[in-house]
Design a protein around this motif. Structure first.
Motif, PDB file in Angstrom:
ATOM      1  N   SER A   1       0.824  -1.210   0.000  1.00  0.00           N
ATOM      2  CA  SER A   1       0.000   0.000   0.000  1.00  0.00           C
ATOM      3  C   SER A   1       0.861   1.263   0.000  1.00  0.00           C
ATOM      4  CB  SER A   1      -0.915   0.017   1.231  1.00  0.00           C
ATOM      5  OG  SER A   1      -0.132  -0.011   2.423  1.00  0.00           O
ATOM      6  N   THR A   2       2.164   1.087  -0.251  1.00  0.00           N
ATOM      7  CA  THR A   2       3.112   2.198  -0.165  1.00  0.00           C
ATOM      8  C   THR A   2       3.632   2.564  -1.550  1.00  0.00           C
ATOM      9  OG1 THR A   2       3.801   1.478   2.043  1.00  0.00           O
ATOM     10  CG2 THR A   2       5.286   2.971   0.880  1.00  0.00           C
ATOM     11  N   ILE A   3       3.912   3.845  -1.728  1.00  0.00           N
ATOM     12  CA  ILE A   3       4.530   4.327  -2.963  1.00  0.00           C
ATOM     13  C   ILE A   3       5.814   5.045  -2.585  1.00  0.00           C
ATOM     14  CG2 ILE A   3       4.277   5.762  -5.016  1.00  0.00           C
ATOM     15  CD1 ILE A   3       1.271   5.538  -4.650  1.00  0.00           C
ATOM     16  N   ALA A   4       6.949   4.561  -3.098  1.00  0.00           N
ATOM     17  CA  ALA A   4       8.231   5.221  -2.885  1.00  0.00           C
ATOM     18  C   ALA A   4       8.476   6.169  -4.050  1.00  0.00           C
ATOM     19  CB  ALA A   4       9.351   4.200  -2.790  1.00  0.00           C
ATOM     20  N   LEU A   5       8.889   7.391  -3.728  1.00  0.00           N
ATOM     21  CA  LEU A   5       9.092   8.428  -4.729  1.00  0.00           C
ATOM     22  C   LEU A   5      10.556   8.854  -4.715  1.00  0.00           C
ATOM     23  CD1 LEU A   5       6.000  10.597  -3.699  1.00  0.00           C
ATOM     24  CD2 LEU A   5       6.070   8.896  -5.510  1.00  0.00           C
ATOM     25  N   SER A   6      11.229   8.731  -5.867  1.00  0.00           N
ATOM     26  CA  SER A   6      12.600   9.224  -5.950  1.00  0.00           C
ATOM     27  C   SER A   6      12.561  10.709  -6.252  1.00  0.00           C
ATOM     28  CB  SER A   6      13.378   8.481  -7.038  1.00  0.00           C
ATOM     29  OG  SER A   6      12.850   8.756  -8.308  1.00  0.00           O
ATOM     30  N   THR A   7      13.317  11.480  -5.483  1.00  0.00           N
ATOM     31  CA  THR A   7      13.278  12.931  -5.591  1.00  0.00           C
ATOM     32  C   THR A   7      14.539  13.453  -6.263  1.00  0.00           C
ATOM     33  OG1 THR A   7      14.378  13.358  -3.476  1.00  0.00           O
ATOM     34  CG2 THR A   7      12.006  12.931  -3.419  1.00  0.00           C
TER      35      THR A   7
ATOM     36  N   ILE B   1       1.824  12.172   1.758  1.00  0.00           N
ATOM     37  CA  ILE B   1       3.220  11.780   1.979  1.00  0.00           C
ATOM     38  C   ILE B   1       3.399  11.636   3.480  1.00  0.00           C
ATOM     39  CG2 ILE B   1       5.624  12.509   1.780  1.00  0.00           C
ATOM     40  CD1 ILE B   1       4.842  13.995  -0.764  1.00  0.00           C
ATOM     41  N   PHE B   2       3.728  10.438   3.922  1.00  0.00           N
ATOM     42  CA  PHE B   2       3.784  10.214   5.369  1.00  0.00           C
ATOM     43  C   PHE B   2       5.199  10.155   5.918  1.00  0.00           C
ATOM     44  CE2 PHE B   2       3.658   5.924   3.576  1.00  0.00           C
ATOM     45  CZ  PHE B   2       4.658   5.260   4.286  1.00  0.00           C
ATOM     46  N   ASP B   3       6.231  10.149   5.052  1.00  0.00           N
ATOM     47  CA  ASP B   3       7.594  10.153   5.580  1.00  0.00           C
ATOM     48  C   ASP B   3       8.564  10.554   4.471  1.00  0.00           C
ATOM     49  OD1 ASP B   3       9.697   9.941   7.319  1.00  0.00           O
ATOM     50  OD2 ASP B   3       9.274   7.879   7.915  1.00  0.00           O
ATOM     51  N   THR B   4       9.666  11.165   4.850  1.00  0.00           N
ATOM     52  CA  THR B   4      10.786  11.479   3.957  1.00  0.00           C
ATOM     53  C   THR B   4      12.051  10.965   4.599  1.00  0.00           C
ATOM     54  OG1 THR B   4       9.688  13.453   3.078  1.00  0.00           O
ATOM     55  CG2 THR B   4      12.073  13.297   2.788  1.00  0.00           C
ATOM     56  N   ILE B   5      12.786  10.130   3.871  1.00  0.00           N
ATOM     57  CA  ILE B   5      13.958   9.459   4.426  1.00  0.00           C
ATOM     58  C   ILE B   5      15.209   9.972   3.719  1.00  0.00           C
ATOM     59  CG2 ILE B   5      15.090   7.235   4.781  1.00  0.00           C
ATOM     60  CD1 ILE B   5      12.286   5.985   4.769  1.00  0.00           C
TER      61      ILE B   5
ATOM     62  N   THR C   1      14.963   2.980   8.968  1.00  0.00           N
ATOM     63  CA  THR C   1      16.381   3.290   9.077  1.00  0.00           C
ATOM     64  C   THR C   1      17.074   2.919   7.770  1.00  0.00           C
ATOM     65  OG1 THR C   1      16.806   1.124  10.054  1.00  0.00           O
ATOM     66  CG2 THR C   1      16.423   2.963  11.563  1.00  0.00           C
ATOM     67  N   VAL C   2      18.270   3.470   7.567  1.00  0.00           N
ATOM     68  CA  VAL C   2      18.990   3.281   6.314  1.00  0.00           C
ATOM     69  C   VAL C   2      20.399   2.788   6.610  1.00  0.00           C
ATOM     70  CG1 VAL C   2      19.808   4.386   4.194  1.00  0.00           C
ATOM     71  CG2 VAL C   2      17.697   5.173   5.279  1.00  0.00           C
ATOM     72  N   PHE C   3      20.844   1.784   5.878  1.00  0.00           N
ATOM     73  CA  PHE C   3      22.276   1.479   5.866  1.00  0.00           C
ATOM     74  C   PHE C   3      22.726   1.450   4.414  1.00  0.00           C
ATOM     75  CE2 PHE C   3      20.861  -2.961   5.337  1.00  0.00           C
ATOM     76  CZ  PHE C   3      21.775  -3.436   4.405  1.00  0.00           C
ATOM     77  N   HIS C   4      23.999   1.760   4.203  1.00  0.00           N
ATOM     78  CA  HIS C   4      24.504   1.805   2.838  1.00  0.00           C
ATOM     79  C   HIS C   4      25.785   0.998   2.738  1.00  0.00           C
ATOM     80  CE1 HIS C   4      26.894   5.036   4.690  1.00  0.00           C
ATOM     81  NE2 HIS C   4      27.788   4.791   3.752  1.00  0.00           N
ATOM     82  N   SER C   5      26.108   0.611   1.504  1.00  0.00           N
ATOM     83  CA  SER C   5      27.298  -0.198   1.260  1.00  0.00           C
ATOM     84  C   SER C   5      27.883   0.175  -0.095  1.00  0.00           C
ATOM     85  CB  SER C   5      26.948  -1.693   1.293  1.00  0.00           C
ATOM     86  OG  SER C   5      28.093  -2.481   1.018  1.00  0.00           O
ATOM     87  N   TYR C   6      29.211   0.376  -0.120  1.00  0.00           N
ATOM     88  CA  TYR C   6      29.919   0.602  -1.380  1.00  0.00           C
ATOM     89  C   TYR C   6      30.307  -0.755  -1.951  1.00  0.00           C
ATOM     90  CZ  TYR C   6      30.103   5.563  -0.309  1.00  0.00           C
ATOM     91  OH  TYR C   6      29.751   6.862  -0.041  1.00  0.00           O
ATOM     92  N   LEU C   7      29.735  -1.091  -3.105  1.00  0.00           N
ATOM     93  CA  LEU C   7      29.868  -2.428  -3.661  1.00  0.00           C
ATOM     94  C   LEU C   7      31.255  -2.654  -4.256  1.00  0.00           C
ATOM     95  CD1 LEU C   7      26.424  -2.753  -5.470  1.00  0.00           C
ATOM     96  CD2 LEU C   7      27.021  -3.370  -3.126  1.00  0.00           C
TER      97      LEU C   7
END
Length: 723
Positions: free
Chosen positions: A212-218, A235-239, A274-280
């Protein structure tokens, strides 16, 4: 020095006229690993490359994927979408193919739709309703009968510029990047009923709807999360992210975000936000469509490798393990081809030197790998039963001599680490020595090779000097005692003396860069653009243009086998009779490439991402004259080079005289420039675009579409301008 005494011969006068009888589909395909997008279902991968689609099956014993099924298409696949058991494939020619995924690895075609005209920015399939975004032209709905013969139903012009569409149960979401997300109810008739929209003007470039969610790339380093609820769209959240999101994928409770320009993957937890990132590690092609999937309870993302192959990363381990799990055993670009005694030898950037036995029909069967552990091959050539292989990491050319069922090491030639363009062995003796040339981008190195003696002396390999010319070296050739060097600044001729010293003779300006050089019957063939220029260099200080022959298309690679000359270029293979004073064209067709090898009528070509094998032993050589030699139907070819800077060439074929409009559009559907607007005769035509607009100003970097209209026929292809 300019060309002298040119004699221009029309293609129809230079050779018996030939229709393209060589099928575009090869008899066999080997080592296809240059993919543009991937989709994973169960133990299968459907991967799209420049030539079409391939189905690969996962082998749990080796953890590798192996090819099973190949499907060739009319043009390069640009986008894949899956609805239930139907895969829809959009090509650069604005055509759509539909395939049944329910019986993988079989890939049965359900139908085909030609939607030429205004460029398609996106599409989605919902049952037998096909929704197509056409930019400023609106959002169109078609009805498909058996996935063929699309019937236009209706369109919506509520938005200004439609760029993306996604169906979700009984609703349709469409992105108008001037306003935001528009929501429609899917009705059984007409287009559908507009419900409401999420107003986000000029801020969103793409969206992904899941659950039921829509992710929007800004356009900033953030992703927005929205819902269409009973109270209306919100819009219920901005990450916040580390990069601007460009591509998004969802699996389980994770949203995976990538940026085309950064070797970075960011994973958003949809539980904790929450967000985690990785350099591939390694080099995934983040600018191409990836696939997320689950196997044995573990979540993965699979990318096409930037230099070929498949790279799979564990999303569950990504935060501490950014290394990929290799997807293909031979993942890199192919850089060398040779045929010796019914065996095919191939090597590449990440591939070792492999040998394949060729059956009578050309079917390749893997035999063995030589020099296991070594790869990074940048060039390869053969002379008779000797193979010369340039290993970049070793800074050496290895000499490998044919023995019964094997290759034996016969010495090495040491050179530096500069990129190697071409290897060339000259079999003619000067006294007791022969010569070998290593062409690099800025110079040509000359070596002498002595034969082994009776005491099992392997022979001596000694440097004999080098030649530098102005510009970037493309190809070299040796004709008698003349060294010919083609660079992007013209053609250079040097005399080779008996002591292997060299002396400059002359320079020739060419109308276009020479793509290939080849000695023929005591003369030099220079292939530039769509011409074969025949030089008489009996006096290297005063070369003469003997003949200029217009050909159907250009040449990047060529080889002699028996009494035939085989060439390959941006639009396929050409076969010439090589018994006369000039090569005489017999036939053409097949697949494009830059590498070619041939023996006994079996021809292998490669564009670096695959090897295609054609059995050309039975094609006819007696042709009825036809003043309009060419393909048998209207065709628009892919521009070359692509991507390009600063100019590119577009070729098209007309089966009969037609009024022709060839127009370049930008990604917004706006006209950039008209290249052709006139009546043109039947035959093959080429036109060059220098990257300028109709106002004369330079066009900006980006994606462009070129559309050809001839009579009632229309075809569109995509190209990329890079600066």
């Amino acid at each position: 020095m300019k060309r002298l005494l040119p004699i221009i011969l029309a293609f129809a006068l230079a050779a018996p006229d030939a229709r393209a009888l060589i099928s575009r589909d090869p008899n066999f395909t080997l080592l296809w690993n240059g993919f543009n997008s991937v989709f994973v279902r169960d133990s299968f991968v459907v991967a799209a490359g420049n030539d079409g689609l391939m189905v690969l099956r996962y082998d749990s014993a080796t953890s590798l994927y192996g090819p099973v099924t190949t499907r060739f298409l009319d043009s390069r696949p640009a986008r894949l979408k899956v609805t239930a058991d139907v895969m829809s494939v959009q090509t650069d020619a604005q055509t759509l193919y539909f395939y049944d995924l329910s019986r993988l690895p079989e890939l049965a075609q359900l139908g085909y739709a030609d939607l030429g005209g205004t460029p398609i920015t996106d599409f989605d399939l919902h049952g037998q309703s096909l929704f197509v975004c056409r930019g400023f032209k609106g959002l169109w709905r078609y009805q498909l009968t058996n996935y063929s013969s699309p019937q236009f139903i209706d369109s919506s012009m509520l938005g200004i510029h439609y760029v993306q569409v996604q169906s979700n149960d009984s609703e349709l979401l469409a992105l108008d990047d001037y306003n935001g997300i528009l929501r429609y109810r899917l009705d059984t008739v007409g287009f559908g009923t507009f419900i409401d929209y999420l107003y986000i003007p000029f801020r969103v470039s793409s969206f992904l709807a899941f659950d039921s969610t829509i992710a929007l790339s800004t356009d900033t380093d953030a992703v927005m999360l929205a819902r269409f609820g009973a109270a209306g769209p919100t819009i219920f959240d901005t990450i916040g992210l580390f990069s601007v999101p460009q591509r998004m994928y969802a699996i389980d409770t994770m949203l995976v975000v990538t940026n085309d320009d950064m070797n970075l993957v960011e994973v958003v937890s949809l539980r904790s936000f929450t967000v985690f990132h990785s350099y591939l590690l390694d080099a995934p092609a983040l600018n191409k469509q990836a696939a997320v999937f689950e196997r044995y309870g573990e979540n993965f993302i699979m990318f096409a490798g930037a230099s070929g192959g498949l790279l799979t990363y564990s999303l569950d381990e990504l935060w501490f393990n950014p290394a990929p799990r290799q997807g293909l055993g031979r993942p890199g670009n192919i850089t060398g081809l040779a045929m010796i005694d019914n065996r095919l030898y191939t090597a590449g950037v990440a591939n070792p030197l492999d040998a394949y036995s060729l059956a009578l029909d050309g079917n390749p069967t893997f035999d063995t790998t030589y020099l296991q552990g070594l790869n990074q091959v940048s060039a390869m050539t053969n002379n008779g039963d000797t193979l010369f292989v340039q290993y970049t990491q070793m800074k050496r050319v290895f000499i490998l001599e044919m023995r019964p069922e094997s290759l034996a090491f016969g010495g090495a030639i040491l050179n530096d680490a500069d990129p190697v363009v071409q290897l060339l062995f000259n079999p003619h003796y000067i006294d007791t020595l022969r010569s070998f040339f290593v062409a690099q981008e800025t110079k040509v190195r000359l070596y002498t090779i002595s034969d082994p003696d009776a005491d099992s002396n392997p022979g001596l390999i000694l440097p004999a000097g080098s030649v530098s010319v102005l510009g970037r070296i493309r190809r070299i050739a040796v004709l008698d005692s003349v060294l010919c060097i083609a660079s992007n600044k013209g053609l250079w001729l040097y005399r080779i003396y008996n002591d292997f010293t060299t002396d400059y003779r002359t320079h020739i300006d060419l109308t276009a860069e020479a793509n290939h050089l080849l000695p023929y019957q005591g003369k030099l063939l220079v292939f530039d653009a769509n011409d074969m220029v025949v030089f008489d260099i009996t006096d290297p200080a005063l070369p003469v243009v003997d003949t200029t022959i217009a050909m159907p298309f250009g040449v990047y690679g060529a080889t002699f086998a028996e009494d035939r000359l085989y060439t390959v270029g941006p639009y396929g293979i050409m076969v010439f009779d090589a018994t006369g004073p000039l090569p005489s064209l017999l036939d053409y067709g097949g697949r494009s490439g830059s590498l070619i090898a041939a023996e006994n009528g079996i021809v292998a070509v490669s564009d670096g991402s695959a090897i295609h094998i054609f059995d050309l032993r039975t094609f006819r050589t007696d042709f009825v004259n036809n003043d309009n030699a060419g393909p048998e139907s209207f065709s628009l070819e892919q521009n070359y080079p692509n991507p390009f800077n600063p100019s590119t060439t577009i070729a098209y074929y007309l089966p009969y005289p037609s009024r022709v409009d060839l127009i370049v559009y930008n990604i917004l559907g706006q006209e950039v420039i008209t290249l052709v607007d006139e009546v043109r005769p039947a035959g093959i035509h080429t036109v060059e675009w220098d990257g300028s607009t109709s106002a004369g100003s330079p066009a900006s970097t980006g994606v462009y579409f070129y559309r050809l209209t001839a009579g009632e026929r229309t075809e569109t292809r995509k190209m990329i301008l890079l600066k």
